[in-house]
Design an enzyme around this catalytic site. Sequence first.
Site, PDB file in Angstrom:
ATOM      1  N   GLU A   1     -41.770 -62.214  18.358  1.00  0.00           N
ATOM      2  CA  GLU A   1     -40.523 -62.951  18.591  1.00  0.00           C
ATOM      3  C   GLU A   1     -40.648 -63.947  19.731  1.00  0.00           C
ATOM      4  O   GLU A   1     -40.158 -65.079  19.638  1.00  0.00           O
ATOM      5  CB  GLU A   1     -39.376 -61.972  18.875  1.00  0.00           C
ATOM      6  CG  GLU A   1     -38.791 -61.333  17.625  1.00  0.00           C
ATOM      7  CD  GLU A   1     -39.635 -60.189  17.071  1.00  0.00           C
ATOM      8  OE1 GLU A   1     -39.356 -59.731  15.952  1.00  0.00           O
ATOM      9  OE2 GLU A   1     -40.578 -59.767  17.780  1.00  0.00           O
TER      10      GLU A   1
ATOM     11  N   HIS B   1     -31.556 -50.114  17.377  1.00  0.00           N
ATOM     12  CA  HIS B   1     -31.329 -51.124  16.348  1.00  0.00           C
ATOM     13  C   HIS B   1     -29.845 -51.295  16.006  1.00  0.00           C
ATOM     14  O   HIS B   1     -29.520 -51.802  14.932  1.00  0.00           O
ATOM     15  CB  HIS B   1     -32.097 -50.762  15.069  1.00  0.00           C
ATOM     16  CG  HIS B   1     -33.582 -50.741  15.241  1.00  0.00           C
ATOM     17  ND1 HIS B   1     -34.232 -49.667  15.779  1.00  0.00           N
ATOM     18  CD2 HIS B   1     -34.530 -51.670  14.960  1.00  0.00           C
ATOM     19  CE1 HIS B   1     -35.538 -49.925  15.818  1.00  0.00           C
ATOM     20  NE2 HIS B   1     -35.734 -51.127  15.332  1.00  0.00           N
TER      21      HIS B   1
END
Length: 345
Positions: free
Chosen positions: A75, A144
């Site tokens: 990322e 998450h």
Amino acid sequence: ARRLRAVPPPCPAAGVSQVTVRDALNQALDEELERDERVFLLGEEVAQYDGAYKISRGLWKKYGDKRVIDTPISEMGFTGIAVGAAMAGLRPVCEFMTFNFSMQAIDQVINSAAKTCYMSAGSITVPIVFRGPNGASAGVAAQHSQCFAAWYGHCPGLKVVSPWSSEDAKGLLKASIRDDNPVVMLENELLYGVPFEMSEQAQSKDFVVPIGKAKIERQGTHVTLVSHSRPVGHCLEAAVVLAKEGVECEVINLRTIRPMDIETVESSVVKTNHLVTVEGGWPQFGVGAEICARIMEGSAFNYLDAPAVRVTGADVPMPYAKILEDNCLPQVKDIIFAVKKALNI
């Protein structure tokens, strides 16, 4: 999951179609890639696999490797590439598989994208969209399930949008891609497969939803419910139940977290004299906390007949067990309870 009936509802409005949030996002990306050759999409599995959630279905085959780009699982790396491309004049759409993974790239989002226009005295713009699913899904536990609305909404230099319906999703994504500022678009995975009615106008290639403008989803007179993303639907469900008890809720879909349309909220509070905020994120320094502070600081405070009430996610890391997860997220019953508390009934 409930199956959709093949028979359309009686007397549908002319040109209205049922479109899922997934397909609305796909339409927006397709139309903007076609409209402006500077637009490109990059992220993990967005190209050959058609996207982890099939948002980019068919786009790689249509536009090729230079416009729809698969990245490594890095990322910080691909977000930095996207920010640099935006500085150089392109208009990237940077997809995070979930916004939890944007923490790997938060230096690029905050320090590189959000601050460069200011630090360059306006000479360098960063027209980039960071998008992907945000907040809790189902059964994916603490790492998450976070809502980043308050995180990114805290930062000057960013615009932050949070769609609920298909119309929101398409219109806000198109507006975000066309904006010359970095925009964080917080979607919700559990909404991707949900169909919403979309008018003929909303399905046109010229349709955009203005950033910074909330939408009143339901008119009411007794209490103002303010929410964003998936909890907007819960607010509308609660409003239906409460209407049977004689309580008319005005439901406001924020659509944009930053800049926040506090004027729409204030106008509603002046009318209803009561305020309840609803969000899936944690309570401390949350979106609801900001709304309450802004109302208290403004003239609408004088119209409140009772303290504002916040409905939020529980102040704990998200548990894995389903029953605990359900109790950590705002449910319709929690909104009904909060409304009755605000109204003292």
